[in-house]
Design a protein around this motif. Structure first.
Motif, mmCIF file in Angstrom:
data_model
loop_
_atom_site.group_PDB
_atom_site.id
_atom_site.type_symbol
_atom_site.label_atom_id
_atom_site.label_comp_id
_atom_site.label_asym_id
_atom_site.label_seq_id
_atom_site.Cartn_x
_atom_site.Cartn_y
_atom_site.Cartn_z
ATOM 1 N N LYS A 83 -26.109 -30.519 -40.370
ATOM 2 C CA LYS A 83 -25.786 -29.112 -40.583
ATOM 3 C C LYS A 83 -27.011 -28.455 -41.195
ATOM 4 O O LYS A 83 -27.676 -29.037 -42.054
ATOM 5 N N ASP A 89 -21.208 -23.952 -39.475
ATOM 6 C CA ASP A 89 -21.200 -24.772 -38.271
ATOM 7 C C ASP A 89 -22.388 -24.495 -37.353
ATOM 8 O O ASP A 89 -22.236 -24.158 -36.184
ATOM 9 N N GLU A 91 -25.985 -26.537 -36.324
ATOM 10 C CA GLU A 91 -26.628 -27.840 -36.461
ATOM 11 C C GLU A 91 -28.079 -27.780 -35.996
ATOM 12 O O GLU A 91 -28.437 -26.989 -35.118
#
Length: 362
Positions: A83, A89, A91
């Motif tokens: 992350k 959310d 990455e």
């Protein structure tokens, strides 16, 4: 845009060579096929510094996700997926050997604003402390947890100063009482002859408690709204909310002698716009001796319910209709300005996005 060939291969597109390009004053590697970017060790942090943001990838990297199927363009070792920061959310693929970072094209905008987003999330998740407990215990006023504004709230502070000066002028008699009641106070029975009182009444208050309450809420939520809306739109909306609140009061008390003063209608409009534009903001409040926290929208909806109850019960001494009218105007304005505000303020957009996870602890 100028490109120069090199021998690195895209981690996503098989055998697609990367080409050097400029990004935030840094030479990085671009895949012209998928649009992803490769940052060598330190280049991502340097790109933040170019935007006058500070962020250490090593110190603030989020949780480990998994081992990636991508290979490092520099050392050919497997990349690891993390992350970018916790509770968000988005990455990135990191080479733990050479500290290079691969960012997919669709995640680049979020990564660009990671430092500001991290600061916003820290502010929203900030815990109550002893000083805030003592303040709330004594004053019973809420404490805000929201995104820190980028700019000093010139308009908000100016409005507070003007309100305080008018209050002092009325207390000391510098504004004669006949002029005050006939030309500045909003009174339905005289409104047709003095329509400008829709605006002047907003700068008058009946007591220290009245002005302190209004000015406190104006400062607490006004700085964020001024920052998000822009100074001139914010000022015009503030005055407009107060005017619409005055019209609501006039409609309810048509033909009655019912003088009204106070910034409550204008501030109520800010309440409505605030809960639309800052959906993840929180307010802590004192419940007897227990310091609890509510989403700002829940706090102000309870406030609205109390005002509707006061209006239905026809409780005297409070301009319930002005509060309700201003609040509804604020909700409508918040909705009308929502897309424009989010387009100009990516951090607000990301925070309002449901992918942002905020702490729920008190």
């Amino acid at each position: 845009m100028h490109y120069s060939n090199n021998y690195k291969l895209c981690p996503c597109c098989a055998k697609q060579p990367l080409k050097q390009t400029q990004y935030q004053n840094q030479e990085v590697d671009l895949c012209t096929e998928c649009g992803g970017l490769w940052f060598e060790g330190g280049e991502l942090e340097a790109s933040y510094a170019h935007q006058q943001q500070q962020h250490s990838l090593k110190e603030n990297i989020g949780a480990y996700v998994c081992s990636s199927d991508k290979a490092c363009p520099d050392c050919n070792k497997s990349l690891e997926t993390f992350k970018i920061i916790d509770n968000f959310d988005v990455e990135i693929d990191l080479c733990t050997s050479c500290s290079g970072v691969w960012i997919d094209k669709h995640e680049l905008e979020q990564v660009e604003h990671t430092p500001s987003l991290r600061q916003a999330m820290l502010a929203l998740n900030k815990t109550n402390n002893f000083a805030s407990y003592i303040f709330q215990f004594i004053t019973q006023m809420p404490v805000e947890y929201n995104i820190k504004p980028k700019n000093f709230p010139v308009i908000t502070v100016s409005l507070i100063v003007i309100n305080v000066l008018f209050f002092i002028f009325t207390l000391t008699g510098l504004i004669p009482e006949p002029f005050l009641s006939q030309a500045l106070v909003m009174d339905p029975i005289y409104f047709a002859d003095a329509p400008w009182t829709l605006f002047t009444y907003q700068f008058l208050h009946g007591s220290w408690l009245h002005i302190l309450g209004n000015m406190y809420f104006l400062y607490v939520i006004g700085d964020n709204l001024e920052d998000a809306l822009g100074k001139i739109p914010y000022l015009l909306l503030y005055l407009g909310f107060g005017a619409l609140g005055g019209l609501a009061f006039y409609g309810v008390h048509l033909g009655e002698m019912a003088p009204m003063v106070g910034a409550s209608g204008a501030v109520a409009g800010l309440f409505g716009a605030y809960i639309v534009l800052f959906r993840k903001a929180k307010l802590s409040y004192m419940f007897f001796v227990y310091q609890a926290r509510l989403p700002a929208w829940a706090y102000f909806m309870i406030w609205l319910g109390l005002n509707i109850y006061g209006f239905v019960q026809s409780s005297a001494g409070v301009a319930w209709s002005a509060h309700i009218g201003g609040f509804i105007a604020g909700l409508i304005a918040g909705k009308l300005y929502y897309n424009k505000v989010l387009a100009k303020n990516p951090v607000i957009s990301f925070v309002n996005n449901n992918d942002i996870k905020l702490e729920t602890s008190k």
